[in-house]
Write an enzyme that holds these catalytic residues in place. Structure first.
Site, mmCIF file in Angstrom:
data_model
loop_
_atom_site.group_PDB
_atom_site.id
_atom_site.type_symbol
_atom_site.label_atom_id
_atom_site.label_comp_id
_atom_site.label_asym_id
_atom_site.label_seq_id
_atom_site.Cartn_x
_atom_site.Cartn_y
_atom_site.Cartn_z
ATOM 1 N N ASP A 61 6.405 2.630 2.188
ATOM 2 C CA ASP A 61 5.105 3.110 2.673
ATOM 3 C C ASP A 61 4.597 4.047 1.593
ATOM 4 O OD1 ASP A 61 2.976 4.523 3.771
ATOM 5 O OD2 ASP A 61 3.874 4.613 5.769
ATOM 6 N N ILE A 62 3.476 3.687 0.971
ATOM 7 C CA ILE A 62 3.032 4.472 -0.189
ATOM 8 C C ILE A 62 2.450 5.836 0.207
ATOM 9 C CG2 ILE A 62 2.659 2.360 -1.561
ATOM 10 C CD1 ILE A 62 -0.412 3.020 -1.399
ATOM 11 N N LYS A 94 -13.496 -1.404 8.136
ATOM 12 C CA LYS A 94 -14.467 -2.481 8.302
ATOM 13 C C LYS A 94 -15.869 -1.878 8.275
ATOM 14 C CE LYS A 94 -11.276 -5.557 9.098
ATOM 15 N NZ LYS A 94 -10.873 -6.405 7.994
ATOM 16 N N TYR A 192 -14.311 3.653 0.276
ATOM 17 C CA TYR A 192 -13.489 2.682 -0.443
ATOM 18 C C TYR A 192 -13.855 2.660 -1.939
ATOM 19 C CZ TYR A 192 -11.466 -1.888 -1.658
ATOM 20 O OH TYR A 192 -10.756 -2.912 -2.253
ATOM 21 N N THR A 230 -8.710 -12.560 3.026
ATOM 22 C CA THR A 230 -7.561 -11.808 3.570
ATOM 23 C C THR A 230 -8.022 -11.055 4.817
ATOM 24 O OG1 THR A 230 -8.095 -9.788 2.346
ATOM 25 C CG2 THR A 230 -6.630 -11.359 1.231
HETATM 26 P P1 NDP Z 1 -4.712 -6.917 3.113
HETATM 27 O O1 NDP Z 1 -5.293 -5.999 4.116
HETATM 28 O O2 NDP Z 1 -4.592 -8.356 3.408
HETATM 29 O O3 NDP Z 1 -3.265 -6.393 2.657
HETATM 30 C C1 NDP Z 1 -3.078 -5.058 2.313
HETATM 31 C C2 NDP Z 1 -1.605 -4.787 2.156
HETATM 32 O O4 NDP Z 1 -1.424 -3.402 1.845
HETATM 33 C C3 NDP Z 1 -0.814 -5.069 3.460
HETATM 34 O O5 NDP Z 1 0.446 -5.565 3.122
HETATM 35 C C4 NDP Z 1 -0.711 -3.671 4.058
HETATM 36 O O6 NDP Z 1 0.384 -3.513 4.946
HETATM 37 C C5 NDP Z 1 -0.483 -2.882 2.784
HETATM 38 N N1 NDP Z 1 -0.629 -1.445 2.986
HETATM 39 C C6 NDP Z 1 -1.645 -0.743 3.512
HETATM 40 N N2 NDP Z 1 -1.322 0.554 3.577
HETATM 41 C C7 NDP Z 1 -0.064 0.687 3.080
HETATM 42 C C8 NDP Z 1 0.829 1.765 2.902
HETATM 43 N N3 NDP Z 1 0.503 3.008 3.259
HETATM 44 N N4 NDP Z 1 2.031 1.515 2.333
HETATM 45 C C9 NDP Z 1 2.381 0.269 1.972
HETATM 46 N N5 NDP Z 1 1.618 -0.799 2.162
HETATM 47 C C10 NDP Z 1 0.390 -0.584 2.706
HETATM 48 O O7 NDP Z 1 -5.590 -6.675 1.795
HETATM 49 P P2 NDP Z 1 -5.804 -7.562 0.478
HETATM 50 O O8 NDP Z 1 -4.636 -8.417 0.223
HETATM 51 O O9 NDP Z 1 -7.143 -8.127 0.559
HETATM 52 O O10 NDP Z 1 -5.864 -6.393 -0.617
HETATM 53 C C11 NDP Z 1 -4.866 -6.142 -1.582
HETATM 54 C C12 NDP Z 1 -5.445 -5.223 -2.636
HETATM 55 O O11 NDP Z 1 -6.560 -5.844 -3.259
HETATM 56 C C13 NDP Z 1 -5.971 -3.902 -2.062
HETATM 57 O O12 NDP Z 1 -5.678 -2.854 -2.961
HETATM 58 C C14 NDP Z 1 -7.479 -4.134 -1.999
HETATM 59 O O13 NDP Z 1 -8.189 -2.939 -2.025
HETATM 60 C C15 NDP Z 1 -7.684 -4.986 -3.230
HETATM 61 N N6 NDP Z 1 -8.916 -5.780 -3.222
HETATM 62 C C16 NDP Z 1 -9.075 -6.796 -2.309
HETATM 63 C C17 NDP Z 1 -10.221 -7.578 -2.346
HETATM 64 C C18 NDP Z 1 -10.422 -8.719 -1.401
HETATM 65 O O14 NDP Z 1 -11.461 -9.411 -1.505
HETATM 66 N N7 NDP Z 1 -9.505 -9.012 -0.485
HETATM 67 C C19 NDP Z 1 -11.291 -7.326 -3.333
HETATM 68 C C20 NDP Z 1 -11.012 -6.236 -4.234
HETATM 69 C C21 NDP Z 1 -9.854 -5.516 -4.179
HETATM 70 P P3 NDP Z 1 0.222 -3.740 6.564
HETATM 71 O O15 NDP Z 1 0.344 -5.219 6.803
HETATM 72 O O16 NDP Z 1 1.357 -2.945 7.107
HETATM 73 O O17 NDP Z 1 -1.123 -3.204 6.933
#
Ligand code: NDP
Length: 276
Positions: A61-62, A94, A192, A230
């Protein structure tokens, strides 16, 4: 020589999961799928096992320093170092969220900026020569910085900015959001976007630090994965998670001796000027 090792934060789903999938196929070493929720992480590992891939799992957990420290100690003891770090974990409220803006700012910055920074503080000292660090940011960092005042933009763009200076700027934004005057103080009206300004700016500072580091050929870059289907985008993104993982994977697997990209913001495998 010790076995090589890669770590991807927040990889139980979404883009992080696809980054782990790609690393399992292309990286010569152990790949750690990490998740804050152990059960979700282990399920994700199982699902990759069913494709014939063998990632390993570690809880992370970051936003939890004890969790970060456990991973650091485990990597130190088991591998004696780290070769690839992908800081992918992130959150976004959201658009329809009714949470007060000040709360959205505090919570988003806590994960996206301070969480990423805490992981870097703990794990960058473990990096071996030729290691690769990828900080997953967003094009929205670019939109956000462009909405900041000239004065604020100049502060983020200062080539002598330190991590302490950056953290001070980010904290100023959080405080201003709490007082409801972040816009009059020159910050963008996006929790964000500003959190990702922090990630993009952090990468440039880390690049300067690592360029002066005695460990050779360590590269840190930041990127936008594109608009990806996602949970974060409520599945509105047009890219698949594997397409979204393409640029982060490209940066994580840059061959030894690569001179560029280095300390850059990369989108679709191309260097972009995020702050200009
Ligand atoms: P998702 O919401 O699908 O996945 C996010 C992941 O981060 C999940 O595994 C979530 O875990 C994890 N997470 C959140 N908080 C923590 C925490 N405190 N410690 C550890 N893990 C954590 O997002 P995406 O896959 O879409 O996004 C991935 C990255 O890409 C992010 O940094 C996002 O900002 C970036 N991004 C995404 C875009 C998009 O279009 N999807 C566009 C631009 C950037 P859990 O399942 O427990 O919530």
């Amino acid at each position: 020589m010790s076995k090589k090792v890669a770590v991807v934060t927040g990889s139980n789903k979404g883009i992080g999961y696809a980054i782990v999938r790609g690393l399992c196929k292309q990286f010569d070493g152990d790949v750690y799928l990490t998740a804050r929720n152990e059960e979700l992480g282990k399920q994700a590992v199982k699902s990759l096992n069913s494709e014939g891939l063998s990632p390993k799992f570690h809880q992370l957990d970051i936003t939890d320093q004890a969790s970060i420290d456990r991973l650091r100690d485990f990597l130190k003891t088991t591998y004696g170092g780290l070769d690839v770090l992908v800081n992918n974990a992130g959150i976004a409220y959201k658009q329809e969220s009714t949470a007060p803006f000040s709360e959205q700012v505090e919570v988003t910055i806590k994960t996206n900026y301070f969480g990423t920074l805490a992981v870097c503080d703990a794990l960058i000292p473990l990096l071996r020569p030729q290691a690769r660090v990828v900080n997953v940011s967003s094009m929205l960092s670019s939109s956000a910085i462009k909405k900041c005042s000239k004065e604020v933009r100049a502060k983020f763009a200062n080539p002598k900015l330190t991590i302490d200076d950056l953290t001070k700027l980010i904290n100023e934004f959080v405080q201003a959001a709490k007082s409801g005057n972040h816009e009059s103080k020159g910050y963008a009206n996006s929790a964000y976007g500003m959190s990702k300004v922090g990630v993009s700016a952090l990468t440039e500072i880390q690049h300067r630090q690592l360029s002066a580091d005695p460990r050779e050929d360590i590269l840190v870059n930041t990127c936008c994965p594109g608009y990806v289907d996602t949970d974060m985008t409520s599945h509105k993104g047009h890219k698949t998670i594997d397409q979204g993982a393409d640029t982060p994977l490209y940066l994580a697997l840059l061959p030894p001796g690569t001179k560029s990209p280095a300390g850059n913001f990369v989108s679709e495998r191309e260097i972009k000027n995020w702050s200009g």
